[in-house]
Design an enzyme around this catalytic site. Sequence first.
Site, short mmCIF file in Angstrom:
data_model
loop_
_atom_site.label_atom_id
_atom_site.label_comp_id
_atom_site.label_asym_id
_atom_site.label_seq_id
_atom_site.Cartn_x
_atom_site.Cartn_y
_atom_site.Cartn_z
N ASP A 216 12.30 58.34 71.90
CA ASP A 216 12.87 59.93 72.53
C ASP A 216 11.90 60.07 73.56
O ASP A 216 10.64 59.43 73.46
CB ASP A 216 11.93 60.02 71.28
N ASP B 245 15.05 64.19 75.18
CA ASP B 245 14.66 65.64 74.40
C ASP B 245 15.13 66.92 75.13
O ASP B 245 15.46 66.37 76.80
CB ASP B 245 12.73 65.58 74.93
N GLU C 61 18.93 66.17 73.26
CA GLU C 61 18.92 67.34 72.35
C GLU C 61 20.15 68.57 74.23
O GLU C 61 19.09 68.39 74.78
CB GLU C 61 17.50 66.99 71.99
N HIS D 142 13.92 67.42 63.16
CA HIS D 142 11.57 68.01 62.88
C HIS D 142 11.70 69.41 63.50
O HIS D 142 10.46 69.81 63.30
CB HIS D 142 11.52 67.25 63.82
N ASP D 143 12.38 70.25 63.81
CA ASP D 143 12.38 71.61 64.92
C ASP D 143 13.00 72.52 63.79
O ASP D 143 12.44 73.71 63.68
CB ASP D 143 13.09 71.33 66.03
C1 NOJ Z 1 12.74 69.99 71.68
C2 NOJ Z 1 12.11 68.74 70.88
O1 NOJ Z 1 12.72 68.07 69.20
C3 NOJ Z 1 10.23 69.34 69.79
O2 NOJ Z 1 9.65 68.72 68.72
C4 NOJ Z 1 9.52 70.52 71.43
O3 NOJ Z 1 8.69 70.58 70.16
C5 NOJ Z 1 10.43 70.16 72.80
N1 NOJ Z 1 11.85 69.68 72.47
C6 NOJ Z 1 9.38 70.54 73.49
O4 NOJ Z 1 9.21 68.54 73.85
#
Ligand code: NOJ
Length: 535
Positions: free
Chosen positions: A104, A205, A262, A327-328
């Site tokens: 990542d 990310d 992402e 995970h978010d």
């Molecule tokens: C996206 C990530 O998936 C998340 O977990 C993170 O807090 C934010 N980007 C900032 O890096």
Amino acid sequence: MKDKKDNTYIWWKHGVIYHLYIRSFFDSNNDGIGDLNGVTEKLDYLKELGVDAIWLSPFFKSPQVDFGYDVSNYIKIHPEYGTIDDFKTLIKEAHKRGIRIIIDMILNHTSNQHDWFVESRSSKDNPKRDWYIWQKSDKKNPPNNWRTPFGKKAWEYDKNTNEYYFHSFFKEQPDLNWRNPNVEKALFQDIRYWLDLGVDGLRLDVINLIVKDKKLRDNPSFLNQIIKPDEVYSRDRPTSIKIIKSLRQLLDTYENRMCVGEIYALPPGNSKLVAKYMDKGDNALNMAFDFSLIFARWSANKYRKVLTTGYQNIPIKGWPCTVLSNHDLNRNKAKPLFANHAKVAKLKALLSMTLYGTPFIYYGEEIGMKNVKVPYNKLKDRIGKMYWPFYTGRDKSRTPLHWNSSAHAGFSNNMPWLPVDREYKKYNIDQQSSDKNSILNAYRELIRIRKTYKVFNKGRWSLVSSASKHILAYERKRKDKQLIILLNFSRLPKQTHQYKDYHILFSTSRDNNQSHKSLKLAGLEGVILSKDKLI
Ligand code: NOJ
């Protein structure tokens, strides 16, 4: 790692990718936190599941304000996760089993503890000052109206030099200034370090945020943003795609590497925007996450629309991927269907393993892990504490994986960093392994079927007529091979069309290989139909 003999085989297109949140996967040293050796220990489980690659959440050195998404050194390992030798062992052992490693990369921001930021902050004439986004303004009024979802202010006033710095996320995560070419040079060098070690791919990310407006102009007014957030100046600037293309060129100097991005959008699930970052399909991101399905209402019609729109937007040479949780965002959240949780989980497994594009499995999805209610005093995610009780943060989908029925679900011998779901004894890997009708065994079987039938990889996807509006019906077709997939979104049984001469190759709720005269799907049942019997 060499590919199979078939020279048309492209691992990230043919494979299934497992998204592994390292902190919660398996704790090898019993400190309550998952680690690299824990992943290595469990590679055989992943192999048996049938995955081809794992995407590891960040394990770089970090103060862990945002659990690794705040990196203070990109080429060092955070001690809680192990050492560089542990990582080398993991790569070696994974490759031995034909499993690739995706890491990542967080390119939009660093931690405020990164040496680059420490230098940048030290004085206005420091050579690294311009590596971050600094701006003067008076104490009471930040430079512009940009906002962060991670708190109230996106600009932090720094007393040392009387200027503000910008952070898209927590204030401990200052945004890098990608308009300075030295930033690219430094980060590409760190990326090369990992590629040279044998890393197979990168998950990027919030990659659409990396470049900001040169003049730091205000986004459209606050009120406007509430109605329809339009962050035109703080994200999706045209230069981002140029940077992604040069990163792709870097990756293409190595053999068989890939990147998946992402794309951060508000509201989430903008498949058009997502597709833009693949550009022509062979010159920018190899794949980009489209979160539309995660947010789609539970209805066959809605899914039909989301899938059709998503595929229409994919560039001709591009490649889609399927993601159902991460995970978010929430794990399976179809509230009205809670009582039918296992059926829905299997239906979703069937969907993701039969769609066009690469399936991603978020750890625990394969046993139907649920969102876990984490009490306030056990919360770890700062945004959960910040917005409690209206929004409880992301811990609920990051709890330890349930390996077995022993204490702490077999994740650790010690108290885990986040509580384990109280129901872990009812559903865990051990117990589901021995139950032939379990969600886990449905995943295993579906992955096997996906790999057996080339049509899943190369065949086209199209909707076919359905006898009920509650049934999502599509075919995968290549040359004379055709498979029909039917998913009943209703809790009630539904009659389908007549599929004479077809066998049930797979069903989420009955034995495989049955032939039938008239097919009635049970509530929340999904099937794969084929003219041939299961190979
Ligand atoms: C996206 C990530 O998936 C998340 O977990 C993170 O807090 C934010 N980007 C900032 O890096």
